[in-house]
Design a protein around this motif. Structure first.
Motif, short mmCIF file in Angstrom:
data_model
loop_
_atom_site.label_atom_id
_atom_site.label_comp_id
_atom_site.label_asym_id
_atom_site.label_seq_id
_atom_site.Cartn_x
_atom_site.Cartn_y
_atom_site.Cartn_z
N LEU A 232 36.41 41.41 60.02
CA LEU A 232 34.98 41.17 59.85
C LEU A 232 34.35 40.59 61.11
O LEU A 232 33.21 40.92 61.45
CB LEU A 232 34.75 40.22 58.67
CG LEU A 232 34.96 40.81 57.28
CD1 LEU A 232 34.68 39.76 56.21
CD2 LEU A 232 34.07 42.03 57.05
N GLU B 223 27.92 37.35 53.35
CA GLU B 223 27.58 38.65 52.76
C GLU B 223 28.79 39.56 52.67
O GLU B 223 29.08 40.15 51.61
CB GLU B 223 26.49 39.32 53.59
CG GLU B 223 26.14 40.72 53.11
CD GLU B 223 25.21 41.47 54.05
OE1 GLU B 223 24.97 42.67 53.81
OE2 GLU B 223 24.75 40.86 55.04
N HIS B 224 29.53 39.70 53.75
CA HIS B 224 30.62 40.67 53.80
C HIS B 224 31.89 40.16 53.10
O HIS B 224 32.66 40.96 52.57
CB HIS B 224 30.91 41.06 55.24
CG HIS B 224 29.82 41.89 55.85
ND1 HIS B 224 28.69 41.35 56.41
CD2 HIS B 224 29.68 43.25 55.95
CE1 HIS B 224 27.91 42.31 56.85
NE2 HIS B 224 28.48 43.47 56.58
N TYR C 219 31.89 38.31 50.38
CA TYR C 219 31.68 38.53 48.95
C TYR C 219 32.02 39.96 48.57
O TYR C 219 32.68 40.22 47.57
CB TYR C 219 30.23 38.19 48.57
CG TYR C 219 30.05 36.77 48.12
CD1 TYR C 219 30.32 36.40 46.80
CD2 TYR C 219 29.62 35.78 49.00
CE1 TYR C 219 30.16 35.09 46.39
CE2 TYR C 219 29.47 34.46 48.60
CZ TYR C 219 29.73 34.14 47.28
OH TYR C 219 29.58 32.83 46.88
N LYS C 220 31.57 40.90 49.38
CA LYS C 220 31.87 42.29 49.09
C LYS C 220 33.37 42.57 49.17
O LYS C 220 33.95 43.24 48.31
CB LYS C 220 31.12 43.21 50.08
CG LYS C 220 29.61 43.16 49.94
CD LYS C 220 28.96 44.05 51.01
CE LYS C 220 27.44 44.01 50.92
NZ LYS C 220 26.80 44.81 51.98
N ARG C 221 33.99 42.06 50.22
CA ARG C 221 35.43 42.32 50.46
C ARG C 221 36.29 41.72 49.37
O ARG C 221 37.19 42.38 48.82
CB ARG C 221 35.79 41.72 51.82
CG ARG C 221 37.25 41.93 52.23
CD ARG C 221 37.48 43.33 52.72
NE ARG C 221 38.81 43.45 53.29
CZ ARG C 221 39.92 43.64 52.58
NH1 ARG C 221 39.84 43.75 51.26
NH2 ARG C 221 41.08 43.73 53.18
N THR D 130 35.34 40.65 46.34
CA THR D 130 35.03 41.20 45.02
C THR D 130 35.75 42.52 44.80
O THR D 130 36.23 42.81 43.70
CB THR D 130 33.51 41.38 44.86
OG1 THR D 130 32.86 40.12 45.02
CG2 THR D 130 33.16 41.95 43.51
N ALA D 131 35.86 43.32 45.86
CA ALA D 131 36.59 44.59 45.75
C ALA D 131 38.07 44.34 45.48
O ALA D 131 38.72 45.08 44.73
CB ALA D 131 36.43 45.40 47.04
#
Length: 302
Positions: free
Chosen positions: A110, A290-291, A293-295, A297-298
């Motif tokens: 990231l 931001e990133h 959370y996405k990472r 959560t996946a």
């Protein structure tokens, strides 16, 4: 009067040749120009300008002072420009620290994306599986797994850090897939020497209060080492989803005891409180939150 302004007025008088011309440049009256020159001469106790009806010139002291004033005013202008640029575009260096596995598999990828977005920034990453003293060791951000004590730091909560059990399809075809935590005693379990002494695995829903006991034939103090042993078909590994994600997605490893997941662990991004906003820190914090959370959560969907 402000000495730096008076210096700028003096430079304008020298370079434009008169009080009137300097007044136009400095957007003030000729009388005010004269006051600034008088202020400097009284402060220095020296005459800077020689004025006659026909011309204006510099005294020896005035010539020396003019040369130094030019350098000082130029440096001040450059300093202001740098500060303004800092507020307009993130520049400078950021030092961060993170645990090895999280840092290698999540944080570092990231950060490379972050640096592509902000080419004027530099980032130094130190990976360490220990509690780093951010103030003593000079770090701007820390990513920490586990409970957070009150250290006077700002803690931004992230999705929990999740663990899982996994093995190769070949291993499970040979030894069978355990249906309950108690069945682990009949399997080759790959221990991790940094977790609970490597003697039991805490699993949600397991009947044993202290977890599921097991006697590992192989104990490794590296998450990657345990992963490699599992990929070799040696047994069931207990590791983070972060390190096993790719193997699970491509089917090289298969999740074991999905109905008895290990407890999750809190994950936070820590940083020092700032009295004033700092653009580079704000940019890094917003991007990573931001990133991440996405990472993460996946990863929960595995």
């Amino acid at each position: 009067m402000d000495r730096l302004t008076s210096m700028s007025v003096f430079i304008a008088v020298v370079e434009k040749g008169s009080f009137v011309a300097a007044a136009d440049v400095m957007n003030m009256s000729p009388t005010m120009v004269g006051k600034h020159i008088g202020f400097l001469e009284r402060r220095l106790k020296a005459k800077l300008l020689v004025r006659t009806t026909r011309r204006q010139g510099l005294t020896e002291a005035g010539q020396l002072y003019y040369e130094h004033c030019r350098r000082l005013v130029r440096d001040a202008d450059n300093a202001e420009a740098l500060v303004n640029a800092l507020q307009a575009t993130p520049v400078g260096q950021i030092r961060i620290t993170a645990p090895y596995t999280l840092g290698n598999h999540v944080i570092t990828p990231l950060v490379t994306r972050f640096l592509k977005r902000y080419p004027e920034l530099r980032v130094e990453i130190m990976l360490a599986d220990r509690k780093v003293d951010m103030i003593e060791e000079g770090f701007d951000f820390a990513f920490r797994i586990g409970d957070i004590m009150d250290e006077g730091l700002v803690a931004r909560a992230l999705p929990d850090y999740e663990m899982m059990l996994a093995a190769t399809p070949e291993y499970l075809a040979t030894y069978g897939s355990p249906e309950t935590p108690a069945a682990l005693k009949h399997h080759h379990c790959l221990g991790f020497s940094q977790r609970e002494g490597g003697k039991f695995w805490q699993l949600i829903g397991a009947e044993e209060e202290t977890g599921s006991p097991m006697t590992p034939r192989l104990v490794v103090n590296s998450g990657e080492g345990g992963r490699q042993a599992a990929l070799a078909g040696f047994g069931i590994v207990f590791q983070s989803k972060v390190i096993l994600e790719r193997d699970i997605r491509d089917g090289t490893l298969v999740r074991v005891l999905a109905d008895y997941p290990p407890p999750t662990r809190p994950l936070h991004m820590l940083y020092l409180p700032q009295k004033e906003p700092v653009l580079k820190f704000d940019a890094f914090s917003a991007f990573m939150l931001e990133h991440l959370y996405k990472r993460l959560t996946a990863l929960s969907a595995l």
